[in-house]
Design a protein around this motif. Structure first.
Motif, PDB file in Angstrom:
ATOM      1  N   GLN A  72      -1.419   2.642  -7.872  1.00  0.00           N
ATOM      2  CA  GLN A  72      -2.075   1.241  -8.317  1.00  0.00           C
ATOM      3  C   GLN A  72      -2.166   1.025  -9.592  1.00  0.00           C
ATOM      4  OE1 GLN A  72      -6.015   1.908  -6.563  1.00  0.00           O
ATOM      5  NE2 GLN A  72      -5.309   1.300  -4.660  1.00  0.00           N
ATOM      6  N   SER A  73      -1.971  -0.189 -10.087  1.00  0.00           N
ATOM      7  CA  SER A  73      -2.296  -0.668 -11.309  1.00  0.00           C
ATOM      8  C   SER A  73      -3.691  -0.319 -11.981  1.00  0.00           C
ATOM      9  CB  SER A  73      -1.832  -2.029 -11.825  1.00  0.00           C
ATOM     10  OG  SER A  73      -3.145  -2.953 -11.086  1.00  0.00           O
ATOM     11  N   SER A  77      -6.205  -2.709 -10.787  1.00  0.00           N
ATOM     12  CA  SER A  77      -6.528  -2.595  -8.934  1.00  0.00           C
ATOM     13  C   SER A  77      -7.767  -1.640  -8.948  1.00  0.00           C
ATOM     14  CB  SER A  77      -5.308  -2.160  -8.332  1.00  0.00           C
ATOM     15  OG  SER A  77      -4.183  -2.914  -8.683  1.00  0.00           O
ATOM     16  N   THR A 118       0.882  -1.160  -0.129  1.00  0.00           N
ATOM     17  CA  THR A 118      -0.037   0.051  -0.043  1.00  0.00           C
ATOM     18  C   THR A 118       0.829   1.176  -0.009  1.00  0.00           C
ATOM     19  OG1 THR A 118      -0.043  -0.230   2.401  1.00  0.00           O
ATOM     20  CG2 THR A 118      -1.907  -1.131   1.184  1.00  0.00           C
ATOM     21  N   GLN A 163      -9.990   0.676  -6.733  1.00  0.00           N
ATOM     22  CA  GLN A 163      -9.664   1.898  -6.094  1.00  0.00           C
ATOM     23  C   GLN A 163      -9.682   1.540  -4.699  1.00  0.00           C
ATOM     24  OE1 GLN A 163      -8.247   4.728  -7.205  1.00  0.00           O
ATOM     25  NE2 GLN A 163      -7.797   3.377  -9.201  1.00  0.00           N
ATOM     26  N   ARG A 164      -9.106   2.291  -3.746  1.00  0.00           N
ATOM     27  CA  ARG A 164      -9.213   2.215  -2.375  1.00  0.00           C
ATOM     28  C   ARG A 164     -10.022   3.408  -1.876  1.00  0.00           C
ATOM     29  NH1 ARG A 164      -5.958  -0.859   0.947  1.00  0.00           N
ATOM     30  NH2 ARG A 164      -6.093   0.834   2.313  1.00  0.00           N
TER      31      ARG A 164
END
Length: 209
Positions: free
Chosen positions: A200-201, A204, A155, A206-207
């Motif tokens: 992030q790729s 991935s 992260t 989204q957080r």
């Protein structure tokens, strides 16, 4: 993963280096507690006589424990920094490292925001090196622990120097001390975390922030 050990802070001693008696320790703790409140509420210089009076001791007792204003400010700062640095392991236990980092620097910024009443004295102590080196090391060590956890989890970036993050954080403090709004403070702290968060790729998810 086990939590990192808390930094050891030696107990207070008298001017000859002997451990304080129980009553002397109680007076010292009371003076620090009163000074903490007084410095947090003040917009300007704080009277040492007023601190002694509020703590229920004579000014001579205050000076026996803290011969100078700088000594008292240093003790207040160190006692509060203990709680700030010690909060990091619990944050890491509850949150992903990037979220824990944002929460921790937010707590540290809130800690600095209460220092307006002692800022002139604190800056003098920083300039003399009495506080800067040990406190900077403790802050950097805490940041390093969070970065290491985040790098392992993917992260946070693995190529970030913890001292660089501490430098960015300290750079925000003048705005906080000068009374920046909470909204602006939050934006500045968010930027610091965005700098060290691992990109992030495209595949991935989204957080949530």
């Amino acid at each position: 993963m086990s939590s990192p050990p808390r930094p050891h802070t030696p107990g207070p001693a008298d001017p000859d280096g002997r451990p304080l008696r129980r009553d002397a320790r109680r007076n010292r703790d009371k003076l620090i507690a009163v000074a903490k409140s007084a410095f947090a509420q003040a917009e300007g210089p704080v009277s040492l006589e007023g601190i002694a009076r509020e703590a229920g001791v004579g000014i001579g007792t205050l000076y026996r424990h803290f011969p100078t204003r700088e000594d008292l400010v240093e003790a207040v700062y160190a006692s509060e920094l203990d709680a700030v640095t010690a909060s990091a392991p619990a944050l890491l236990d509850r949150h992903p490292a990037d979220v824990a980092l944002r929460a921790w620097i937010g707590r540290y910024a809130a800690f600095i925001a209460t220092k307006r009443g002692m800022m002139d004295t604190l800056l003098t102590a920083f300039a003399s090196g009495r506080i800067a080196a040990p406190s900077r090391e403790r802050v950097t060590t805490t940041i390093a622990t969070i970065l290491e956890r985040g790098a392992a989890a993917g992260t946070l970036r693995a190529d970030v120097d913890p001292d660089d993050v501490a430098t960015l954080l300290i750079g925000v403090f003048p705005a906080i001390i000068e009374g920046a709004s909470q909204e602006r403070t939050d934006r500045l702290l968010d930027l610091i975390v965005d700098v060290v968060r691992r990109p992030q790729s495209p595949q991935s998810p989204q957080r949530d922030r």
